[in-house]
Structure formats: C-alpha cells, structure tokens
Design a protein around this motif. Sequence first.
Motif, mmCIF file in Angstrom:
data_model
loop_
_atom_site.group_PDB
_atom_site.id
_atom_site.type_symbol
_atom_site.label_atom_id
_atom_site.label_comp_id
_atom_site.label_asym_id
_atom_site.label_seq_id
_atom_site.Cartn_x
_atom_site.Cartn_y
_atom_site.Cartn_z
ATOM 1 N N VAL A 382 0.855 -1.189 0.000
ATOM 2 C CA VAL A 382 0.000 0.000 0.000
ATOM 3 C C VAL A 382 0.884 1.230 0.000
ATOM 4 C CG1 VAL A 382 -2.063 -0.920 1.107
ATOM 5 C CG2 VAL A 382 -0.201 -0.072 2.514
ATOM 6 N N GLN A 383 0.316 2.285 -0.575
ATOM 7 C CA GLN A 383 1.044 3.536 -0.538
ATOM 8 C C GLN A 383 0.618 4.306 0.698
ATOM 9 O OE1 GLN A 383 1.078 5.732 -4.099
ATOM 10 N NE2 GLN A 383 2.020 7.518 -3.134
ATOM 11 N N GLN A 384 1.602 4.870 1.402
ATOM 12 C CA GLN A 384 1.290 5.661 2.582
ATOM 13 C C GLN A 384 1.180 7.122 2.176
ATOM 14 O OE1 GLN A 384 0.432 3.018 4.443
ATOM 15 N NE2 GLN A 384 1.444 3.855 6.259
ATOM 16 N N SER A 385 0.603 7.936 3.066
ATOM 17 C CA SER A 385 0.380 9.327 2.693
ATOM 18 C C SER A 385 1.686 10.107 2.557
ATOM 19 C CB SER A 385 -0.562 9.998 3.697
ATOM 20 O OG SER A 385 -0.164 9.692 5.007
ATOM 21 N N ASP A 386 2.769 9.632 3.174
ATOM 22 C CA ASP A 386 4.038 10.352 3.003
ATOM 23 C C ASP A 386 4.785 9.875 1.761
ATOM 24 O OD1 ASP A 386 4.790 7.872 3.781
ATOM 25 O OD2 ASP A 386 5.970 8.508 5.526
ATOM 26 N N GLN A 390 4.355 0.567 1.765
ATOM 27 C CA GLN A 390 4.352 -0.309 2.940
ATOM 28 C C GLN A 390 3.978 -1.732 2.542
ATOM 29 O OE1 GLN A 390 2.918 0.805 6.964
ATOM 30 N NE2 GLN A 390 1.179 -0.521 6.487
ATOM 31 N N ILE A 418 12.271 1.051 6.825
ATOM 32 C CA ILE A 418 11.892 1.283 8.215
ATOM 33 C C ILE A 418 10.931 0.186 8.639
ATOM 34 C CG2 ILE A 418 10.682 2.842 9.802
ATOM 35 C CD1 ILE A 418 11.547 5.152 8.047
ATOM 36 N N ARG A 441 8.467 -0.174 5.589
ATOM 37 C CA ARG A 441 8.210 0.960 4.708
ATOM 38 C C ARG A 441 9.491 1.334 3.998
ATOM 39 N NH1 ARG A 441 4.776 4.691 8.778
ATOM 40 N NH2 ARG A 441 3.097 3.181 9.099
ATOM 41 N N LYS A 444 9.509 5.490 -1.958
ATOM 42 C CA LYS A 444 9.240 5.078 -3.340
ATOM 43 C C LYS A 444 10.509 5.180 -4.196
ATOM 44 C CE LYS A 444 5.098 5.531 -6.164
ATOM 45 N NZ LYS A 444 3.964 6.423 -6.454
ATOM 46 N N VAL B 136 -9.053 2.150 0.725
ATOM 47 C CA VAL B 136 -8.080 1.191 1.232
ATOM 48 C C VAL B 136 -8.024 1.344 2.753
ATOM 49 C CG1 VAL B 136 -5.645 0.536 1.194
ATOM 50 C CG2 VAL B 136 -6.729 1.412 -0.891
ATOM 51 N N ASP B 139 -3.716 1.307 4.419
ATOM 52 C CA ASP B 139 -2.728 2.396 4.425
ATOM 53 C C ASP B 139 -2.993 3.342 5.596
ATOM 54 O OD1 ASP B 139 -4.876 3.940 3.740
ATOM 55 O OD2 ASP B 139 -4.310 4.152 1.622
ATOM 56 N N ASP B 140 -2.187 4.397 5.685
ATOM 57 C CA ASP B 140 -2.311 5.285 6.840
ATOM 58 C C ASP B 140 -3.079 6.564 6.492
ATOM 59 O OD1 ASP B 140 -0.508 6.496 5.194
ATOM 60 O OD2 ASP B 140 0.890 7.062 6.791
ATOM 61 N N ASP B 141 -3.803 6.527 5.378
ATOM 62 C CA ASP B 141 -4.557 7.698 4.975
ATOM 63 C C ASP B 141 -6.006 7.515 5.408
ATOM 64 O OD1 ASP B 141 -4.773 10.180 3.545
ATOM 65 O OD2 ASP B 141 -5.965 9.052 2.070
ATOM 66 N N ASP B 219 -1.316 14.303 -1.110
ATOM 67 C CA ASP B 219 -0.610 13.027 -1.268
ATOM 68 C C ASP B 219 -1.068 12.349 -2.553
ATOM 69 O OD1 ASP B 219 -3.094 11.982 -0.771
ATOM 70 O OD2 ASP B 219 -2.630 11.330 1.273
ATOM 71 N N ILE B 221 -2.537 9.426 -2.706
ATOM 72 C CA ILE B 221 -3.528 8.391 -2.423
ATOM 73 C C ILE B 221 -4.880 8.952 -2.826
ATOM 74 C CG2 ILE B 221 -4.634 7.045 -0.601
ATOM 75 C CD1 ILE B 221 -1.973 7.226 0.923
ATOM 76 N N THR B 291 9.946 1.950 15.709
ATOM 77 C CA THR B 291 11.389 1.827 15.878
ATOM 78 C C THR B 291 12.041 1.715 14.521
ATOM 79 O OG1 THR B 291 11.133 -0.525 16.040
ATOM 80 C CG2 THR B 291 11.287 0.677 18.107
ATOM 81 N N THR B 292 13.256 2.059 14.467
ATOM 82 C CA THR B 292 14.017 1.884 13.226
ATOM 83 C C THR B 292 15.094 0.842 13.461
ATOM 84 O OG1 THR B 292 15.367 3.719 13.946
ATOM 85 C CG2 THR B 292 13.679 4.197 12.313
ATOM 86 N N PRO B 293 15.360 0.047 12.474
ATOM 87 C CA PRO B 293 16.368 -1.023 12.677
ATOM 88 C C PRO B 293 17.784 -0.459 12.752
ATOM 89 C CG PRO B 293 15.557 -1.049 10.412
ATOM 90 C CD PRO B 293 14.773 -0.003 11.117
#
Lengths: 479, 293
Positions: A382-386, A390, A418, A441, A444, B136, B139-141, B219, B221, B291-293
């Motif tokens: 999926v595409q995230q808003s930023d 993902q 990430i 994530r 792109k 969708v 996603d985070d939208d 964005d 989306i 967290t980031t790896p």
Amino acid sequence: MEPRAITGTGQTEINHKHVDDLYEETGYWHVNTGDEVIHAKRMPGKFRTIKWYTASIWLIFFIGPYLRWGDRQAVLFNIPKRQFYIFDITIMPQDVWMLAMVLLFFAILLAAVTSIAGRVFCGFFCFQTIWTDVYTWIEEKLEGNPAQRRKLDKEPFSAHKLRIKAIKHTLWILIGILTGISFVAWFTDAWQLWIDYFTLKAHPVSYITLVMFTLGTYILAGFLREQTCFWLCPYARIQGVMYDAETILPTYDIHRGEPRGKLKKDHPVEGNGDCIDCNQCVAVCPTGIDIRHGQQEGCITCALCLDACDSVMDKIHRPRGLIRYASLDEINGKPQLPLLKRPRVLVYFFIMTLSILGLGYGLTHLGTFDLKVLHERQPLFVQQSDGTIQNRYELKILNKTDSELNISINAAGPEGIIMHGVKEHTRLPANKLSSFTVFLRVPKGSLEHDRMPVTFRIHATEQPENSAEYKSMFYGPAK
Amino acid sequence: MSEHNPFPGEKNSGHVWDDNLRELLNEPPTWWTIGFHASWIFVLLYTLLYPSWPLINSHFKGVLGWTSITEYKRDMEAIEEIRGPYEDKIKTLSAAEILADEELSNYVMRSAKVLFGDNCAACHGSGGQGISNFPVLADDDWLYGGLITDIETTITGGRQGIMTAQASLLNEAETAKLTSAILAGNVASEPLFTEKGCVACHGADARGMTVMGSANLTDSIWRFASADQLASIRYTILHGVNDASDAQTRNAVMPVFGGRLSETDIRKLAVYVHKLGGGQQPAIEAAAATTTP
C-alpha cells in the motif's frame, strides 16, 4: 503328480519337458503351512552364544524408557506435543526430515548387510526371531526337550498337562504385557505410565496399544513363529532377492558332504562324503528346513545348524565347517571378489555415508530458532500518505529452547527501509511458535524494481550468535 | 443320484455329472469362517451401541446414546472453552485496551477475520486493500482519522461525506487548472483553490480535515482511484460526492453498523482494521511504538 503328455512339434515337447522338470522339483519341496509345529532342539555353540548377545540388545527396549535426563525422561517421543527428546536434543516437527535420514540409513544398512552376509537381521536381531527364541526357551524349561514336547502335545488332557500349559501361557502373556508396556513407555512418562496402568487412569490409546502388543506378541511368538517369516514378513522376501553369488550364507558344502550316508559300526562307509545324515542340522532349525537342500526362503541364516554340524564333526573326528558361512562362488571353487570391489556394496556404503552426514548436519544445526516469513498478498503493498510504500509480513518464530528468550528483530533491504509494528526487543515463550505482524516501509524513490529482496534477521538479545535469517521480498508499484 | 454314488466314502453331496464331476462337501477355510462370525458379531455389537434398528415411531437409540449433533455440540463447547476467556475479557474492555494487549489483539486478528469477511470485505477487499472507489484500509490515509476510537465511531455510525458539485461554479479553464494542480500535489499554492472556496473543507494546506472527512489533496492516495487519474479528479470536482442536486454525483456511503453488529463485534472490527497496517496511535504512544532497525 503325473505330468500330462501333450504331443506336438519337437520344440514344444522340449519346452514341456522343462515345465515337467519344474513340477518334478516341486515334488521335493517340503512346505510347512502351519500344519506342523516346529520343536527345534537347542544346542550350545558359538552362534548360539552370539545369538544371546545380539538378542540382549533388545534389553534397551525394556530398560531405555526408565532413564532420566534432568527432570524428564531421557528418550521420549511425545506425539501429542509433537516433540522428540533424545537426551539433551529436542527434535520438533520441522526437523523430522532427519527421521528420513535415519530410516534411509537403516534401510541401506539392511541392504548392505544382507548383500554381504545374508539375513543377519532375521537370524540375530529380528524381534520375531528373538521373542520366539525366548518363548521356546520357556517352553523347553517347562515341557522338556522336543521329543518330550511332542509327546505332551499328543497326551490326553490331564491335570499335569493343564498345569504345565497354564504356566507356559501365563508366562508368555506376561512377556507380551511387558513388551506392550515397554513400547508405550517410549511415548509417555514411563514411571507415571505404570501408576496410571494400575490405577486405570492411563489414556485409552495406551490400553489399546497394550492389548494389541500383548496379543501380537503372544500370537506371533507363541503360535505363528516361523510362519511369520514364511508368509507375513515382507523383509524376508526383499532380503532374499538381495543375495548374489558373493553373499556369504550358512551353506552346506555339497562337494564335501555328498554322497551322504549313515555310519556303519561307528565308522564312515568308504566312498561316502562327510555328511553322516544325522539330521542334527534339521533338528535344531527354528524354521524346520533342511539346509542341505541349499539356500531357500525359509532360511533366516541364524547359523544354529553350523553349531549342530560342528559338534557332530568333532565327534566323528572330521574337520569342522561342513556347514559354514560361505558364498556360492566359494563352494563352487570360483574366485571371490574382495568386499570393496563389489559395486553393490560400494553403492550401499556411499548412500549410508550420505545419510549419516545428513543426520550429522541436522543434529549440529538444530539451532535456537526457526524463522518463517509470510508476505501479505492482499494487498501486496500500500502507498502511505508520506509517499512511502508499505508491505505487511507475518513473522512466525519458533523458540526451540526450554526457556523464554528476549529477541531482537530487524530487516535489511532497500535504502531507507523502516520497520513498524514490533518492539525492538520481544519476548518469545519457551518451546512455542509465536507470530508477529511486521510492516516495512521503503521510500518510493529507493525501489529500483517492483520487487526487491529483504532479509529478516532475529537474534537472542543476550546471545547474538543465536540467530536466524529469512529472505523475503518487498513489493512496490510496477515500474 | 445318491443311491448310485460312484464315490462312496467320499464327502460329496451325491450330485455327479459326466461320470466323475461331483460336488464335494468341504468345510469353508478356517480364516473365512472366523471372518464370517467376526462380521455378524461386529454388526450385532455395533447396532447395539449405536443408533440403528428402525422401530414403529422412532428408531433404536443405541446403548451409548451417541448422536452426531451431540458430538458436534461437544466439539463446539471445546472450542468455546478456548475462546471463552478471551471473549469474556473483550466484553469488558474498550477497543483501545484490547489493542494495547498483545495477546488479546492477536486473538482478535485471528477471530475477527470472519467478521471482516462477512461485513467489510465486500467493499474494502479481503485484506483491506480496497477496490475501485472504495477506500483502502491498509494504508495510513484516513478521511475520518485513524485512531482506534475514530475507527470504532466510523463503523458504529457509518459515514457519508459531502462534496458539492462544482460544475456550475467553474469554467473549463479553471477546472483544468485545479485538476492538474491536485494531481501534481501542489493545489494549496493554486490561487483558485482559495478563490473558489475549496479551502473551506480541504483546509488551507489542502491536507483535508478529519472532522468532516474531506480528502487530503497533497498526497498521491486517491479516494476515487482510476487508471486515468486526471479524468477521475475532474469528474469529482464537477459532480461532487453525495450531492443530491447532481444526478451524476459520486456515491460514497459507509453504512451504519451500530444496530447490525453487537458492540463487542464492532470493537473487534475496529481493532482488526486498526491493525491492518495504517492504524494511528495517539501522539505520545506513536513515538514509543515505532522503531528503526
């Protein structure tokens, strides 16, 4: 039977003659289909001693389950929990390929040994042979030698006969019960099993298995005996075809023995061979065959006839070995190939080595974890808003150790990757499969292709050398 | 026949044909006899233990009293015994509390899959991937916010956003300008955006407002995604969304599930949707969970 003559051309007549030969040969065959009870004589000797030693390997079967390792059974095949414990090794379902290696090793070992020295397994190790041997040993102790046993069988029913037979069958059934309990004990806690059996609290499957093994042992070793080897056992047939002219087998030296004839006034008749037709080899045979007819399917190569014949040769002051372990080539005076120049033996050894190496690799690489990663398919991404892409993954992590572990999870892949969804340090319960949902994530811009490799890596936080990796894919929009 | 039996003393039936072809009276083999008797004994025992013989008004119930429906019910009870503790907890907890409990939310992810499939997947896709013109969920939208409480509100009360049709307010050139600016993601700097009143709903930064469910226009989306995205944006501007005055308006209704599903089921679905991939955390917790790896 009288062969029926069919007139025709000369050629068919010849063929019919061959067929008639075959029929004629069957006339000599003595096939015991169970109508005749074999009462074999017991004689001491080298192979008799060897047989007791090889039989005693089965004591492991009876004693093994009671060994302890730490606070559990040393060797335990826990089917409901799907875990096998062998001392400090724990084998879980995904390691079961090693079982295939074990089976392969023993299957080829059987083939190799049979190719070299005949049915060694049948004669010296097979449970059917050993249990029958113990059963007949009890029979002899109670009922006497074969002649006395035959006499007792023919006797009319009496209190004396009933007493002897009752004791015999009771002992047989007790051995059957012990066999059944010992078998079940490998699959559940052995000490607890005895308590459960007697307090009637054991699992129904334990009771069913016990009854089946008791009856199986009692019937197979008590009554079917050599009939099992003749008609039931597939290995008897398989092993028979694994012989070749180089296989050493208990063989009657026909050139030395024939023409056979009885002693006259304690001396061999002039012109006769070494066989004095004393029939001791037949008397001791547990399957009731006559080895002097040559190798046959009824022979389990237990070598007891060698002991019998040797003791007779000693008495008539002739050299031992009229019946001996010899190959067909040897008897016929042909040269013998050394063991390591026989291609079949070499191929068997090669396969055995491979399976042992595989097993060795498996046992040394059991690892602490098992990591599997499933990529979510709906949606693939999926595409995230930023603007990042993902992907969702399901991590299935098996902790193979007996203790809870702290693990760190991370992922390596396209630039700027990430990870979301799991805490950096996660607790894994002991001996359990846990699953985690993880999101990755990636910007792109760093996706050069619509599919990019990613590698998940987990390691125990306290022992970073305990780790596991899994290669998966990161999906993005089509380029 | 039998008075002229040419084979006296032989166990035959006395039926002789062609001089010597005759029927013998041999016993069947022992193994066959054993099998035969074992079979009828088995049938007798089986029909004694299990439901079997037809009677006048009913049938013989069997000594064991076994029926397939009791076996089914027993199996269901066994499952309920495992589910029970989780279900009891879920009844007393809020959606946010369920989400915070790792074990419970894992349970919901597995058990609510059926609920999602029955009630949501028709429009939103089996994995929340959305289908043409339906949002969708992975996603985070979020039009109405992606906090667990927002999602629960959306499911309970449904949503029906309104965008008025602009066909009468914009000329061809203005429509084209706005459309291309939206596609490029820089509509906030387009003067027409403010002039024509778009800011009222979409905000000065064109990022939309969760209060009224207006879309984020910056964005990439798209609420109404299409292969020709330019045409799709243009269509939305001209005809609006859920505008009763325009017959060609876009239809976008999230139905009310408040009365149709129990509160517990809605809580489960909220957690499920939140965990599909884009659920948002309240600002403070968000920093801790990522967290980031």
